[in-house]
Write a protein that holds these residues in place. Structure first.
Motif, PDB file in Angstrom:
ATOM      1  N   THR A   1       0.840  -1.198   0.000  1.00  0.00           N
ATOM      2  CA  THR A   1       0.000   0.000   0.000  1.00  0.00           C
ATOM      3  C   THR A   1       0.873   1.246   0.000  1.00  0.00           C
ATOM      4  OG1 THR A   1      -0.024  -0.031   2.414  1.00  0.00           O
ATOM      5  CG2 THR A   1      -1.919  -1.016   1.278  1.00  0.00           C
ATOM      6  N   GLN A   2       0.313   2.324  -0.496  1.00  0.00           N
ATOM      7  CA  GLN A   2       0.892   3.657  -0.321  1.00  0.00           C
ATOM      8  C   GLN A   2      -0.278   4.595  -0.082  1.00  0.00           C
ATOM      9  OE1 GLN A   2       3.721   5.058   0.250  1.00  0.00           O
ATOM     10  NE2 GLN A   2       2.794   7.081   0.269  1.00  0.00           N
ATOM     11  N   CYS A   3      -0.335   5.188   1.095  1.00  0.00           N
ATOM     12  CA  CYS A   3      -1.507   6.002   1.431  1.00  0.00           C
ATOM     13  C   CYS A   3      -1.232   7.496   1.551  1.00  0.00           C
ATOM     14  CB  CYS A   3      -2.158   5.476   2.705  1.00  0.00           C
ATOM     15  SG  CYS A   3      -2.895   3.856   2.437  1.00  0.00           S
ATOM     16  N   GLU A   4       0.016   7.908   1.746  1.00  0.00           N
ATOM     17  CA  GLU A   4       0.260   9.349   1.769  1.00  0.00           C
ATOM     18  C   GLU A   4       0.311   9.859   0.332  1.00  0.00           C
ATOM     19  OE1 GLU A   4       3.846  10.738   3.685  1.00  0.00           O
ATOM     20  OE2 GLU A   4       3.197  12.802   3.507  1.00  0.00           O
ATOM     21  N   ALA A   5      -0.330  10.945   0.053  1.00  0.00           N
ATOM     22  CA  ALA A   5      -1.142  11.740   0.957  1.00  0.00           C
ATOM     23  C   ALA A   5      -2.601  11.232   0.996  1.00  0.00           C
ATOM     24  CB  ALA A   5      -1.129  13.203   0.520  1.00  0.00           C
TER      25      ALA A   5
ATOM     26  N   ASP B   1       8.211  -1.379  -7.206  1.00  0.00           N
ATOM     27  CA  ASP B   1       7.343  -0.381  -7.850  1.00  0.00           C
ATOM     28  C   ASP B   1       6.918   0.623  -6.801  1.00  0.00           C
ATOM     29  OD1 ASP B   1       6.693  -1.516 -10.692  1.00  0.00           O
ATOM     30  OD2 ASP B   1       6.493  -3.236  -9.346  1.00  0.00           O
ATOM     31  N   PHE B   2       7.428   1.821  -6.881  1.00  0.00           N
ATOM     32  CA  PHE B   2       7.123   2.812  -5.848  1.00  0.00           C
ATOM     33  C   PHE B   2       7.279   4.196  -6.449  1.00  0.00           C
ATOM     34  CE2 PHE B   2       7.619   4.962  -1.687  1.00  0.00           C
ATOM     35  CZ  PHE B   2       6.619   4.315  -0.991  1.00  0.00           C
ATOM     36  N   ASN B   3       6.331   5.076  -6.130  1.00  0.00           N
ATOM     37  CA  ASN B   3       6.356   6.406  -6.747  1.00  0.00           C
ATOM     38  C   ASN B   3       7.459   7.299  -6.196  1.00  0.00           C
ATOM     39  OD1 ASN B   3       4.226   5.921  -8.455  1.00  0.00           O
ATOM     40  ND2 ASN B   3       2.683   6.748  -7.051  1.00  0.00           N
TER      41      ASN B   3
ATOM     42  N   HIS C   1      15.701   9.125   7.505  1.00  0.00           N
ATOM     43  CA  HIS C   1      14.543  10.007   7.294  1.00  0.00           C
ATOM     44  C   HIS C   1      13.242   9.328   7.741  1.00  0.00           C
ATOM     45  CE1 HIS C   1      12.398  13.272   5.098  1.00  0.00           C
ATOM     46  NE2 HIS C   1      11.483  12.334   4.933  1.00  0.00           N
ATOM     47  N   GLU C   2      13.010   8.133   7.232  1.00  0.00           N
ATOM     48  CA  GLU C   2      11.733   7.469   7.560  1.00  0.00           C
ATOM     49  C   GLU C   2      11.679   7.113   9.043  1.00  0.00           C
ATOM     50  OE1 GLU C   2       9.765   7.983   5.255  1.00  0.00           O
ATOM     51  OE2 GLU C   2      11.265   8.293   3.687  1.00  0.00           O
ATOM     52  N   TYR C   3      12.799   6.663   9.587  1.00  0.00           N
ATOM     53  CA  TYR C   3      12.799   6.339  11.009  1.00  0.00           C
ATOM     54  C   TYR C   3      12.518   7.599  11.845  1.00  0.00           C
ATOM     55  CZ  TYR C   3      13.896   5.128  15.684  1.00  0.00           C
ATOM     56  OH  TYR C   3      13.765   4.983  17.046  1.00  0.00           O
ATOM     57  N   PHE C   4      13.146   8.700  11.493  1.00  0.00           N
ATOM     58  CA  PHE C   4      12.957   9.933  12.287  1.00  0.00           C
ATOM     59  C   PHE C   4      11.515  10.437  12.202  1.00  0.00           C
ATOM     60  CE2 PHE C   4      17.638  10.534  11.083  1.00  0.00           C
ATOM     61  CZ  PHE C   4      18.045   9.722  12.135  1.00  0.00           C
ATOM     62  N   HIS C   5      10.855  10.112  11.103  1.00  0.00           N
ATOM     63  CA  HIS C   5       9.436  10.468  10.997  1.00  0.00           C
ATOM     64  C   HIS C   5       8.603   9.870  12.132  1.00  0.00           C
ATOM     65  CE1 HIS C   5       8.564  12.877   7.538  1.00  0.00           C
ATOM     66  NE2 HIS C   5       8.949  12.024   6.620  1.00  0.00           N
ATOM     67  N   ASN C   6       9.102   8.787  12.719  1.00  0.00           N
ATOM     68  CA  ASN C   6       8.275   8.165  13.753  1.00  0.00           C
ATOM     69  C   ASN C   6       7.898   9.176  14.841  1.00  0.00           C
ATOM     70  OD1 ASN C   6       6.935   5.846  14.811  1.00  0.00           O
ATOM     71  ND2 ASN C   6       8.433   5.899  16.480  1.00  0.00           N
TER      72      ASN C   6
ATOM     73  N   LEU D   1       5.987  20.841   7.912  1.00  0.00           N
ATOM     74  CA  LEU D   1       6.134  20.643   9.361  1.00  0.00           C
ATOM     75  C   LEU D   1       6.824  19.319   9.633  1.00  0.00           C
ATOM     76  CD1 LEU D   1       5.329  21.356  12.384  1.00  0.00           C
ATOM     77  CD2 LEU D   1       3.318  19.927  11.961  1.00  0.00           C
ATOM     78  N   LYS D   2       6.406  18.286   8.905  1.00  0.00           N
ATOM     79  CA  LYS D   2       7.057  16.996   9.128  1.00  0.00           C
ATOM     80  C   LYS D   2       8.209  16.762   8.157  1.00  0.00           C
ATOM     81  CE  LYS D   2       3.928  13.814   6.542  1.00  0.00           C
ATOM     82  NZ  LYS D   2       4.804  12.996   5.694  1.00  0.00           N
ATOM     83  N   GLU D   3       8.077  17.207   6.902  1.00  0.00           N
ATOM     84  CA  GLU D   3       9.118  16.871   5.928  1.00  0.00           C
ATOM     85  C   GLU D   3      10.355  17.758   6.048  1.00  0.00           C
ATOM     86  OE1 GLU D   3       9.163  14.164   4.607  1.00  0.00           O
ATOM     87  OE2 GLU D   3       7.076  13.505   4.538  1.00  0.00           O
ATOM     88  N   GLY D   4      10.157  19.050   6.166  1.00  0.00           N
ATOM     89  CA  GLY D   4      11.310  19.931   6.313  1.00  0.00           C
ATOM     90  C   GLY D   4      12.085  19.565   7.573  1.00  0.00           C
TER      91      GLY D   4
HETATM   92  N1  LEU Z   1       6.459  10.856   3.629  1.00  0.00           N
HETATM   93  C1  LEU Z   1       7.257  10.320   2.553  1.00  0.00           C
HETATM   94  C2  LEU Z   1       8.675  10.799   2.817  1.00  0.00           C
HETATM   95  O1  LEU Z   1       9.281  10.391   3.719  1.00  0.00           O
HETATM   96  C3  LEU Z   1       6.764  10.731   1.203  1.00  0.00           C
HETATM   97  C4  LEU Z   1       5.568   9.955   0.716  1.00  0.00           C
HETATM   98  C5  LEU Z   1       4.714  10.700  -0.256  1.00  0.00           C
HETATM   99  C6  LEU Z   1       5.951   8.634   0.138  1.00  0.00           C
HETATM  100  O2  LEU Z   1       9.206  11.660   2.212  1.00  0.00           O
END
Ligand code: LEU
Length: 882
Positions: A117-121, A256-258, A296-301, A317-320
């Motif tokens: 799955t990919q749900c964001e956004a 396969d991932f965007n 990056h992904e881990y820190f998102h937690n 807010l979360k990405e920057g």
């Molecule tokens: N939140 C993801 C990222 O770490 C992006 C998402 C659209 C796959 O940048």
């Protein structure tokens, strides 16, 4: 398509407390049963319950146990509205979806026979009807049911609480996520996968289970991702006091991932490109990227999941913040001062290469946008990289400790909430007793500010005046700008190249004066007076790139050479060299445009001498030398020009590279030999730096396109024990007329045809090779390994050509633009998100010479007229043509 505005935000009519989902997974037809408990939000005035849904077949709809009659609800364009529901609602919905027909790769889809799955956004709405907005946070329990043989592994967020057989050849697994989360963090994976797992002990002593899931045959490529994960966990504990809050953390790789990767709670899903590595298939850059994306992904937690966004306008807010964190993590992993500077330079290069053009083009938007048509179009370098620069400025203004205090307060206030960029700023301000009101403009105004520096030295009073003024060009919808709050880090060098201790007239002179001061530019124009300055200094301004601005400062060539040799700030040392090279390249480009023969007797003693000095300075880190000896890219040069002629820019850069190759030939040879490593491969920064310098030398020598350079490249290609050296050698062969060129390319494909990521590299390398024109790209598109459906593959060839081969893409017959239009149109039908990214390759069309400009406009119009366009592509094209 409709524009969504930030000012229209309203809270949801209903909150969702719990979500229970049951999936009967089948590629052709998956049934999804969802049961949610909801309650009216007292802060909302809306009467109806609004759910989102896209491409769903609705099989059941029950409110509090009763099927809804046809007049109790309405299905609209992407919505399901339930009229006047009671205060408390148990909503039961059953939907049917077709994962194997989902080429958009949003929602539930199939990749190589497995489910992801990919749900964001906004992908969750392609799975079931739901208030699919990040401020609706709920607790999820998910049961997956599927054929046991085809899908032995069943994963979702959180903890595995039950599993077993269903008897009929099928099995099930039930997962419970103890944390409430927005729907965009939902994930499931089902299929035939294997995992590399380790237990890891947190600082608190608690043991956690770490897993990296991949397809069979890829286990030998997971070690680096696992190491990166462990390093990330430790770093977040040490630097920010943030602990992993789950007992199990999973990373799953999918081909396969965007995008790059996704931080779903406890179940991160990654593009294979950012997981799989070993020396045979991955380059130094791949190793570094994996470390940073895993981080990056881990820190998102914490920055994203525990505290999330109120609405998508707050994306930065979360990405920057999380990009800032991953940049700091990577820098700390290198550890040395030059290592940090090298990382900083690389990050700034990305900013200039991609974000500055975005900020100056038709898609310019503030770090916190005010409107969008399609949110997927706003996962941009502005939100990510400029967003990170904005976060970095807090740290520059408040200090590392002050920044940490701000972070602590942010979590203290907002853990478990969906908040805004203003909330973050307030935490930073309040924790430090600072007024950061004006700093808000970094979030609300688009465009790259320019800072102009003027200086005056008073030899009698021993005073040095520095006047800083700022301006910012208009951007779409923003005619005039207010002054930003800009931290400008400054140092002053004496004639021997040493830092002068800095004292500002305003502040009393302390005993230990610093050698770098952060000046705060808040008005249009301000003068800062340094006292006790014994001689006329050479200023070093915007040290470590303390703000994302363009600096206008008049240096003499000699001053630039001086800074290159002496500045204690490694970033500005690099910058001085880049300025010098840029100045020469802009002048030469102008000359070539007037007279095509202008490059014939090229001589650039100043530049060549300064390059020689840097190249031969053994005291400098090889990684730093590599960056310092790389000329600004064609895109970065183009951004400096009012009217862009890509052929002229290319000719100049190429001629300069040849000149540097000829005149420093022996020096390059020495650097090449001196940075060869005989031992086993290691991706660490120092070994990678040596390889980088060695391969830069190879690249320069290859410009000579002579037998000697052909032999050098061929022998490196034949003897390399790692992909970094192989790729560098293959690129050297592919760019010239080496006799071994075709054999090497064919042999490379043959050797790696089963490694998708390496086949991508093979396409990319050819897409960017000098003699690859549109016809050659088309020929590559008919290669059996090419497909538009796989985003990595499409990017490897088409994007690499359109964005990475300027002289061929901008061929004067317009063939590149025709090809671009066809590709956007073809991709639009398959994958709107990927298509819209490609659509942006013509963003800067207005800047080009009139004949190119006209052909680019035609190509844009051709796409605009081509029939029904996705929202994604429509928005990009419309804004481009506006
Ligand atoms: N939140 C993801 C990222 O770490 C992006 C998402 C659209 C796959 O940048």
């Amino acid at each position: 398509p409709q524009t969504i505005y930030r000012k229209d935000y309203t809270p949801p009519a209903y909150w969702v407390d719990t979500v229970e989902m049951g999936f009967d997974l089948d590629p052709a037809e998956t049934r999804v049963a969802t049961r949610m408990t909801m309650r009216r939000n007292p802060d909302s005035r809306a009467r109806n319950l609004l759910l989102h849904g896209e491409g769903l077949q609705l099989a059941q709809l029950r409110v509090n146990g009763k099927a809804l009659g046809p007049r109790a609800y309405a299905l609209g364009q992407g919505t399901l509205e339930i009229f006047n529901p009671p205060q408390n609602v148990v909503l039961e919905i059953e939907t049917v979806i077709k994962p194997d027909q989902n080429t958009s790769l949003m929602g539930l889809y199939v990749s190589n026979g497995n489910f992801f799955t990919q749900c964001e956004a906004e992908g969750f709405r392609k799975i079931t009807y739901f208030p699919d907005r990040p401020d609706v946070m709920a607790r999820y329990t998910v049961m997956l049911r599927a054929d046991k043989e085809r899908y032995p592994v069943l994963l979702s967020n959180g903890n595995l609480i039950d599993q077993g057989d269903l008897g009929d050849g099928r099995h099930y697994a039930t997962w419970e996520d103890p944390f409430k989360k927005p729907s965009y963090l939902f994930a499931l994976v089902a299929g035939n996968l294997v995992c590399h797992e380790e237990t890891y002990r947190l600082q608190s002593g608690r043991e956690v289970l770490l897993q990296v899931w991949v397809e069979e045959g890829n286990l030998d490529k997971t070690q680096h991702a696992m190491e990166s994960l462990k390093n990330s966990i430790r770093w977040d504990e040490e630097r920010f006091g943030l602990e992993l809050d789950l007992d199990r953390f999973m990373i799953v790789a999918v081909g396969d991932f965007n995008m790059g990767a996704m931080e779903n709670k406890g179940l991160n899903i990654f593009n294979t490109k950012y997981v799989l590595a070993n020396p045979r298939i991955a380059t130094d850059a791949d190793f570094a990227n994996i470390e940073s994306v895993v981080g990056h992904e881990y820190f998102h937690n914490w920055t994203g999941n525990r505290v999330t966004c109120r609405d998508w306008f707050q994306l930065s807010l979360k990405e920057g913040l999380t990009v800032f964190r991953d940049q700091e993590f990577s820098a700390d992993m290198i550890g040395t001062d030059t290592g940090r500077a090298v990382k900083r330079i690389e990050d700034v290069r990305v900013l200039r290469q991609a974000q500055f053009p975005e900020d100056a083009g038709p898609m310019a938007h503030p770090v916190r946008p005010d409107s969008y048509v399609e949110i997927n179009n706003f996962y941009t370098v502005t939100i990510y990289e400029k967003g990170s620069e904005v976060v970095r400025m807090y740290q520059t203004l408040l200090g590392k400790d002050g920044f940490r205090k701000g972070m602590d307060l942010y979590f203290q206030r907002h853990d478990g909430q969906a908040v805004t960029c203003d909330d973050f700023r307030a935490a930073m301000a309040d924790a430090n007793g600072r007024d950061l009101t004006q700093f808000e403009l970094w979030y609300s105004q688009a465009g790259t500010p320019r800072v102009k520096v003027e200086t005056r030295y008073d030899a009698i009073g021993k005073q040095y005046e520095m006047t800083l003024s700022q301006s910012c060009p208009p951007t779409p919808g923003e005619e005039s700008k207010q002054p930003f709050h800009i931290p400008v880090a400054v140092g002053l060098l004496d004639a021997a190249g040493r830092d002068i201790p800095l004292r500002l007239a305003a502040s009393g002179a302390g005993p230990d004066a610093p050698t770098t001061l952060v000046l705060e530019l808040t008005r249009d124009k301000q003068t800062f007076v340094f006292t006790h300055v014994p001689e006329r200094p050479v200023p070093s301004v915007l040290r470590d790139f303390s703000a994302p601005v363009i600096l206008d400062i008049d240096y003499a060539d000699e001053e630039l050479a001086f800074l290159m040799a002496h500045d204690s700030d490694a970033f500005n040392r690099w910058e001085a060299g880049q300025r010098l090279a840029m100045r020469r390249m802009l002048a030469l480009t102008e000359q070539v445009e007037a007279d095509p023969a202008a490059l014939q007797n090229l001589d650039e003693p100043m530049l060549v001498d300064s390059f020689r000095a840097t190249l031969n300075d053994e005291a400098l880190d090889p990684a730093f030398r590599e960056l310092a000896l790389t000329l600004p890219s064609e895109t970065i040069i183009a951004e400096q020009m009012a009217v862009v002629n890509p052929q002229a820019i290319h000719a100049v850069r190429r001629a300069l590279r040849r000149l540097l190759a000829q005149q420093l030939r022996l020096d390059w040879r020495v650097a090449y030999e001196g940075n060869r490593d005989a031992g086993p491969y290691s991706p660490d920064a120092s070994a990678a730096g040596r390889r980088g310098l060695k391969n830069l030398a190879l690249g320069y020598l290859a410009e000579l396109d002579d037998t000697e350079s052909h032999l050098l490249a061929q022998s490196q290609y034949d003897n390399a024990n790692n992909m970094t050296d192989r790729m560098a050698a293959l690129a050297a062969l592919a760019n010239g007329g080496a006799p071994g060129r075709e054999d090497a390319l064919a042999g490379f494909y043959d050797e790696f045809k089963d490694e998708a990521l390496v086949v991508d590299k093979w396409f990319t390398l050819q897409a960017m090779a000098r003699n690859t024109d549109v016809a050659a790209v088309r020929a590559l598109m008919s290669h059996p390994a090419f497909t538009l459906k796989n985003p990595n593959r499409a990017r490897s060839l088409i994007f690499s050509f359109c964005n990475g081969n300027p002289p061929q893409f901008h061929a004067t017959d317009g063939s590149g633009y025709g090809f671009w239009a066809e590709s956007v149109i073809a991709l639009n039908r398959i994958n709107p998100q990927v298509a819209a990214r490609l659509a942006r390759s013509l963003d800067r069309w207005r800047k080009f010479t009139p004949p190119l400009r006209a052909m680019m406009q035609d190509a844009l119009r051709q796409v605009a007229r081509s029939g029904p366009l996705s929202k994604d592509v429509h928005e990009v094209i419309t804004k481009s043509l506006a």
